[in-house]
Design a protein around this motif. Structure first.
Motif, PDB file in Angstrom:
ATOM      1  N   ALA A 103       0.886  -1.183  -0.131  1.00  0.00           N
ATOM      2  CA  ALA A 103      -0.063  -0.029  -0.102  1.00  0.00           C
ATOM      3  C   ALA A 103       0.681   1.271  -0.324  1.00  0.00           C
ATOM      4  O   ALA A 103       0.637   2.336  -0.531  1.00  0.00           O
ATOM      5  CB  ALA A 103      -0.891   0.010   1.161  1.00  0.00           C
ATOM      6  N   ALA A 104       1.969   1.225   0.643  1.00  0.00           N
ATOM      7  CA  ALA A 104       2.883   2.400   0.963  1.00  0.00           C
ATOM      8  C   ALA A 104       3.579   2.661  -0.439  1.00  0.00           C
ATOM      9  O   ALA A 104       3.610   3.734  -1.037  1.00  0.00           O
ATOM     10  CB  ALA A 104       3.967   2.299   1.958  1.00  0.00           C
ATOM     11  N   LEU A 105       4.015   1.425  -1.186  1.00  0.00           N
ATOM     12  CA  LEU A 105       4.577   1.683  -2.552  1.00  0.00           C
ATOM     13  C   LEU A 105       3.325   2.320  -3.401  1.00  0.00           C
ATOM     14  O   LEU A 105       3.648   3.195  -4.496  1.00  0.00           O
ATOM     15  CB  LEU A 105       5.187   0.336  -2.871  1.00  0.00           C
ATOM     16  N   LEU A 106       2.319   1.863  -3.262  1.00  0.00           N
ATOM     17  CA  LEU A 106       1.101   2.210  -4.429  1.00  0.00           C
ATOM     18  C   LEU A 106       1.049   3.725  -4.007  1.00  0.00           C
ATOM     19  O   LEU A 106       0.550   4.714  -5.052  1.00  0.00           O
ATOM     20  CB  LEU A 106      -0.021   1.258  -4.002  1.00  0.00           C
ATOM     21  N   VAL A 107       0.890   4.299  -3.024  1.00  0.00           N
ATOM     22  CA  VAL A 107       0.611   5.524  -2.569  1.00  0.00           C
ATOM     23  C   VAL A 107       1.835   6.629  -3.075  1.00  0.00           C
ATOM     24  O   VAL A 107       1.732   7.520  -3.467  1.00  0.00           O
ATOM     25  CB  VAL A 107       0.199   5.957  -1.203  1.00  0.00           C
ATOM     26  N   ALA A 108       3.095   6.048  -2.620  1.00  0.00           N
ATOM     27  CA  ALA A 108       4.036   6.743  -2.795  1.00  0.00           C
ATOM     28  C   ALA A 108       4.441   6.948  -4.376  1.00  0.00           C
ATOM     29  O   ALA A 108       4.751   7.818  -4.837  1.00  0.00           O
ATOM     30  CB  ALA A 108       5.530   6.236  -2.331  1.00  0.00           C
ATOM     31  N   ALA A 109       4.160   6.016  -4.933  1.00  0.00           N
ATOM     32  CA  ALA A 109       4.470   6.001  -6.689  1.00  0.00           C
ATOM     33  C   ALA A 109       3.137   6.801  -7.152  1.00  0.00           C
ATOM     34  O   ALA A 109       3.321   7.109  -8.455  1.00  0.00           O
ATOM     35  CB  ALA A 109       4.299   4.563  -7.156  1.00  0.00           C
ATOM     36  N   SER A 110       2.108   6.871  -6.654  1.00  0.00           N
ATOM     37  CA  SER A 110       0.865   7.753  -7.115  1.00  0.00           C
ATOM     38  C   SER A 110       0.882   9.103  -6.812  1.00  0.00           C
ATOM     39  O   SER A 110       0.241   9.899  -7.900  1.00  0.00           O
ATOM     40  CB  SER A 110      -0.280   7.037  -6.658  1.00  0.00           C
ATOM     41  N   CYS A 111       1.337   9.530  -5.832  1.00  0.00           N
ATOM     42  CA  CYS A 111       1.159  10.969  -5.359  1.00  0.00           C
ATOM     43  C   CYS A 111       2.174  11.888  -5.807  1.00  0.00           C
ATOM     44  O   CYS A 111       2.133  13.135  -5.251  1.00  0.00           O
ATOM     45  CB  CYS A 111       1.038  10.983  -3.786  1.00  0.00           C
TER      46      CYS A 111
END
Length: 428
Positions: free
Chosen positions: A324-332
């Motif tokens: 989840a952290a990877l997904l958020v960091a890569a998206s924002c």
């Protein structure tokens, strides 16, 4: 009918040696320079990390990895990176969600300082991204800018391939990783030059970058798991189950990526988008603990140091929170790469399999989990195999991984990638 006029003879092609020799010096210079830039940014990020997570909380008398501190620092990191993206020339480069592993056009050199500052801030602040994408982009920009002035007749693709290979060699501490990535890219390009002619200069650059890193920083990817001496049928079965399962787990983030990215892009300004992303990462860090912060390579070694020390639920939680952290960091909008966090997720996934079924050898579980996660996240077959193999430093596992990669690849091939085009649609 008049006989056909004899065709003019084609000009003789230059011999490969005459083509390749002039490329050695530029490749060496780019290799050393790429490694030094990587090491410099990494060292600055490590120093700043020590201040943020050790010196400052010690001075304030609070826990460096308390929930409140993690939320505060990651939110502040989002504010700092947001300021850089907002105010730096070129806004710290293109949308990182659209960036791959060195397959984009060179950015302007004026973008490089902001890109590197944003990457260093993210690395120090605990953002779940690695250094590879921004460092590769910076090295490509500098190599192209300098190379096109030193040798104007040289094609732009030469400088791009040299900088990419040099940085990948420096990142992994060996030119083999660069050779695998570049050969995979070259396989898509028809031409009359042999593969090794095309690889010659990139391998020189990669060797120079890897050697420079090895001499200065002495990196190692070996996480010191017990080796697999003689793999058996149980090990083969475990790898055939874990790698495809890890690939499916990774695809959860891949399919969610365009939606999460679109949600953040609806926010009106980087000073809203990135602080909100930092706050979300802080909350995830408070949920998963400090091991789910940062790029993940040091944290992989920590969880692998005691493969039996955590239960299946605890290790599964680490993998889920980090995904989840990877997904958020890569998206924002944080600047960073996705390989190193994916390695942590895959290793945690493999250790979860070992915790559920103790008969699964931890090295087999970790290598197979990393293989499946990297195939899903990067869609780079060779680099996924290479990284999974070097993590466990067990040659006997390589044969298992080659077999396990086949069902895992059938799962990910043709699926969306964790990379978007400029319209926000996933690449395939």
């Amino acid at each position: 009918m008049a006989p056909d006029a004899p065709s003019a003879p084609s000009p003789p092609l230059p011999t490969p040696v005459r083509v390749l020799l002039p490329q050695i010096v530029p490749a060496l210079l780019i290799g050393v320079g790429a490694s030094l830039l990587l090491l410099g940014v990494s060292e600055i990020a490590e120093l700043f990390k020590d201040v943020l997570w050790e010196a400052l909380p010690d001075t304030l008398g609070i826990g460096g990895f308390s929930s409140l501190w993690m939320i505060t620092i990651l939110t502040a990191t989002g504010v700092a990176v947001g300021l850089v993206v907002w105010k730096a020339p070129g806004h710290a480069g293109p949308d990182p969600a659209t960036m791959g592993l060195g397959d984009e056009a060179p950015v302007s050199p004026v973008v490089v300082p902001g890109l590197l500052v944003a990457a260093a801030l993210g690395l120090a602040g605990g953002v779940s991204l690695g250094p590879e994408n921004p460092i590769i982009a910076a090295n490509i920009a500098l190599a192209y800018w300098l190379g096109s002035r030193a040798q104007p007749v040289a094609p732009a693709a030469l400088w791009v391939s040299l900088a990419s290979a040099a940085t990948i060699g420096a990142l992994f501490g060996t030119p083999v990783a660069a050779a695998l990535v570049i050969s995979e890219a070259l396989a898509r390009r028809p031409g009359d030059r042999s593969l090794w002619d095309r690889l010659f200069a990139p391998l020189v650059a990669a060797g120079a970058g890897a050697t420079t890193t090895a001499l200065i920083a002495h990196p190692t990817f070996d996480i010191s798991l017990p080796p697999v001496t003689y793999p058996g049928w149980a090990d083969l079965l475990a790898s055939l189950v874990i790698a495809p399962a890890a690939a499916l787990f990774g695809l959860v983030a891949v399919y969610a990526f365009p939606f999460v990215h679109a949600a953040f892009r609806r926010l009106p300004h980087p000073m809203v988008m990135l602080p909100l992303g930092g706050l979300t990462l802080g909350l995830l860090g408070a949920l998963g603990g400090h091991l789910t912060l940062f790029k993940g390579l040091d944290e992989v070694k920590e969880i692998a140091a005691d493969p039996d020390g955590r239960g299946a639920g605890a290790v599964a939680a680490l993998a889920a929170v980090k995904l989840a952290a990877l997904l958020v960091a890569a998206s924002c909008g944080f600047r960073g790469g996705r390989i190193f966090p994916a390695v942590f997720i895959g290793a945690a996934f493999g250790l979860c399999a070992h915790a559920l079924v103790p008969a699964v050898h931890p090295a087999v579980g970790v290598a197979s989990g990393v293989l499946g996660l990297l195939l899903a996240i990067t869609r780079q077959g060779w680099i996924s195999l290479f990284t999974a193999a070097v993590l466990v430093a067990s040659p006997a596992v390589l044969a298992l991984l080659c077999i396990a990669s086949l069902p895992a690849w059938l799962i990910v091939t043709g699926r969306p990638q964790m990379q978007l085009d400029t319209s926000g649609a996933p690449l395939r």
